[in-house]
Design a protein around this motif. Structure first.
Motif, PDB file in Angstrom:
ATOM      1  N   ASP A   1      -9.335   0.494  -2.143  1.00 12.98           N
ATOM      2  CA  ASP A   1      -9.320   1.861  -1.641  1.00 12.98           C
ATOM      3  C   ASP A   1      -9.924   1.878  -0.246  1.00 12.98           C
ATOM      4  O   ASP A   1     -10.900   1.173   0.031  1.00 12.98           O
ATOM      5  CB  ASP A   1     -10.126   2.770  -2.578  1.00 12.98           C
TER       6      ASP A   1
ATOM      7  N   SER B   1       0.811  -1.210   0.000  1.00 14.11           N
ATOM      8  CA  SER B   1       0.000   0.000   0.000  1.00 14.11           C
ATOM      9  C   SER B   1       0.842   1.257   0.000  1.00 14.11           C
ATOM     10  O   SER B   1       2.016   1.265   0.367  1.00 14.11           O
ATOM     11  CB  SER B   1      -0.945   0.016   1.206  1.00 14.11           C
TER      12      SER B   1
ATOM     13  N   SER C   1      -6.931  -3.770  -7.039  1.00 17.55           N
ATOM     14  CA  SER C   1      -6.773  -2.455  -6.414  1.00 17.55           C
ATOM     15  C   SER C   1      -7.873  -2.212  -5.394  1.00 17.55           C
ATOM     16  O   SER C   1      -9.063  -2.392  -5.685  1.00 17.55           O
ATOM     17  CB  SER C   1      -6.798  -1.356  -7.475  1.00 17.55           C
TER      18      SER C   1
ATOM     19  N   SER D   1      -3.060  -7.877  -9.757  1.00 15.58           N
ATOM     20  CA  SER D   1      -3.201  -7.332  -8.414  1.00 15.58           C
ATOM     21  C   SER D   1      -4.487  -6.521  -8.366  1.00 15.58           C
ATOM     22  O   SER D   1      -4.704  -5.636  -9.191  1.00 15.58           O
ATOM     23  CB  SER D   1      -2.007  -6.442  -8.056  1.00 15.58           C
TER      24      SER D   1
ATOM     25  N   ARG E   1       2.539  -0.646  -6.556  1.00  8.69           N
ATOM     26  CA  ARG E   1       2.081  -1.519  -7.645  1.00  8.69           C
ATOM     27  C   ARG E   1       3.222  -2.406  -8.135  1.00  8.69           C
ATOM     28  O   ARG E   1       3.000  -3.568  -8.494  1.00  8.69           O
ATOM     29  CB  ARG E   1       1.518  -0.672  -8.780  1.00  8.69           C
TER      30      ARG E   1
ATOM     31  N   TYR F   1      -3.013  -7.875  -3.697  1.00  5.13           N
ATOM     32  CA  TYR F   1      -3.860  -6.690  -3.597  1.00  5.13           C
ATOM     33  C   TYR F   1      -2.948  -5.468  -3.431  1.00  5.13           C
ATOM     34  O   TYR F   1      -1.882  -5.556  -2.821  1.00  5.13           O
ATOM     35  CB  TYR F   1      -4.814  -6.780  -2.403  1.00  5.13           C
ATOM     36  N   THR F   2      -3.377  -4.341  -3.987  1.00  6.13           N
ATOM     37  CA  THR F   2      -2.674  -3.071  -3.826  1.00  6.13           C
ATOM     38  C   THR F   2      -3.670  -2.058  -3.304  1.00  6.13           C
ATOM     39  O   THR F   2      -4.746  -1.876  -3.889  1.00  6.13           O
ATOM     40  CB  THR F   2      -2.073  -2.593  -5.158  1.00  6.13           C
TER      41      THR F   2
END
Length: 329
Positions: free
Chosen positions: A251, A157, A249, A247, A175, A181-182
């Motif tokens: 938020d 992150s 994304s 990956s 990234r 996951y990012t």
């Protein structure tokens, strides 16, 4: 001005592979002139960027220490352009105790920045990094996982920053780490954090959460090992192509992502990590542990998304984070 007492036992700016310690004098009952010896590796090969790589900021998180011990043992000078500073067990006293905070002073290193040169052991470690090592770095990676009390989907992150150019560089680096996951991560408690100290100095910063439960898995270690080399390639310190896989994304735009328990008792999870939830869905129930015939308290998602993190132990206290829901981008 008070000088920080920590000294490296190896050179920080000479070419070659150097293994040693950050030595912090610490007088105690069993060693009047003793020291805390924090393992350190510095690999330099000419001019180029500097990466500062840390694990064990919290002592019960193991993916970072494993990946960085492996990197320190396997990386040759010829592999590097520039410099790599590796500190596998950042809060070494906590790492040796297997605890989140230091057994010496109960200090949470990740809430102790910028630290003090004349403070506690934890504050001295924070101050040395803030005043000596962070200024040397161009890119900083700090490994985390959930420790004994949380479990996470494996993600790298970056944070939302006022400087949007810096934010974009941090996101690009996260990234490149290429965890499954990012996340663009909202910190709910960023006062005194290493993250905040690094970002305040204008550096590219990446952090992770790669699992939890106070242990590592073969999968989480593999993610960490690939990710750190990807980041070094992205920074131009290692040669070769960044190994990229899909990956997802995520938020975390606001506090609605977090669900906190207001009860003490036993958790009944109703959603597993990675599963979809809608705003208002019950993600867990908390049963009163010492009495039958009492209905459980229900805890609902404050937004729609997927379950990103959860409380790991089966018992929970009032005020503990119960769950985190992130939005899929």
């Amino acid at each position: 001005m008070v000088q920080n007492p920590i000294v490296p036992t190896i050179p920080l700016d000479e070419n070659g592979v150097h293994h040693g310690f950050l030595r912090l004098p610490y007088s105690r009952d069993d060693s009047a002139w003793g020291s805390v010896m924090i393992p350190l590796t510095v690999i330099r090969n000419g001019d180029g960027p500097t990466a500062l790589l840390t694990g064990g900021n919290h002592g019960d998180e193991y993916e970072g220490p494993i990946a960085l011990m492996d990197l320190a043992q396997s990386l040759a000078k010829e592999d590097v352009r520039g410099r790599v500073i590796i500190v596998p067990a950042f809060n070494y006293p906590a790492f040796r105790a297997g605890t989140r905070t230091s057994p010496i002073d109960r200090g949470n290193l990740n809430r102790s920045f910028p630290g003090r040169p004349d403070g506690t052991v934890t504050e001295k470690i924070a101050h040395y990094f803030d005043s000596v090592l962070i200024p040397m770095a161009d890119v900083v990676l700090d490994f985390h996982s959930g420790g004994r009390t949380l479990d996470f989907l494996p993600f790298a992150s970056a944070h939302v920053l006022n400087d949007k150019d810096q934010q974009a560089a941090c996101i690009a680096a996260a990234r490149a780490f290429n965890a499954p996951y990012t996340a663009i991560m909202l910190e709910i408690d960023n006062t005194g954090m290493y993250d905040t100290a690094v970002e305040a100095q204008g550096k590219v910063f990446v952090t992770t959460e790669l699992g939890g439960g106070g242990t590592a898995t073969a999968r989480s270690v593999a993610i960490a090992k690939k990710g750190v080399r990807n980041l070094l390639k992205h920074a131009g310190i290692l040669s070769g192509e960044v190994q990229l896989e899909e990956s997802i994304s995520l938020d975390m735009p606001d506090g609605d992502c977090f669900v906190f328990s207001e009860n003490e008792g036993m958790i009944e999870p109703l959603v597993d990590l990675g599963e979809d939830v809608l705003k208002g869905d019950v993600v867990a129930r908390v049963w009163e542990a010492g009495k039958t015939g009492v209905a459980p308290a229900e805890y609902r998602a404050g937004r729609s998304g997927i379950l990103m993190a959860r409380h790991f132990p089966g018992l929970i206290k009032s005020g503990d984070c119960l769950a985190v829901v992130a939005t899929v981008l």
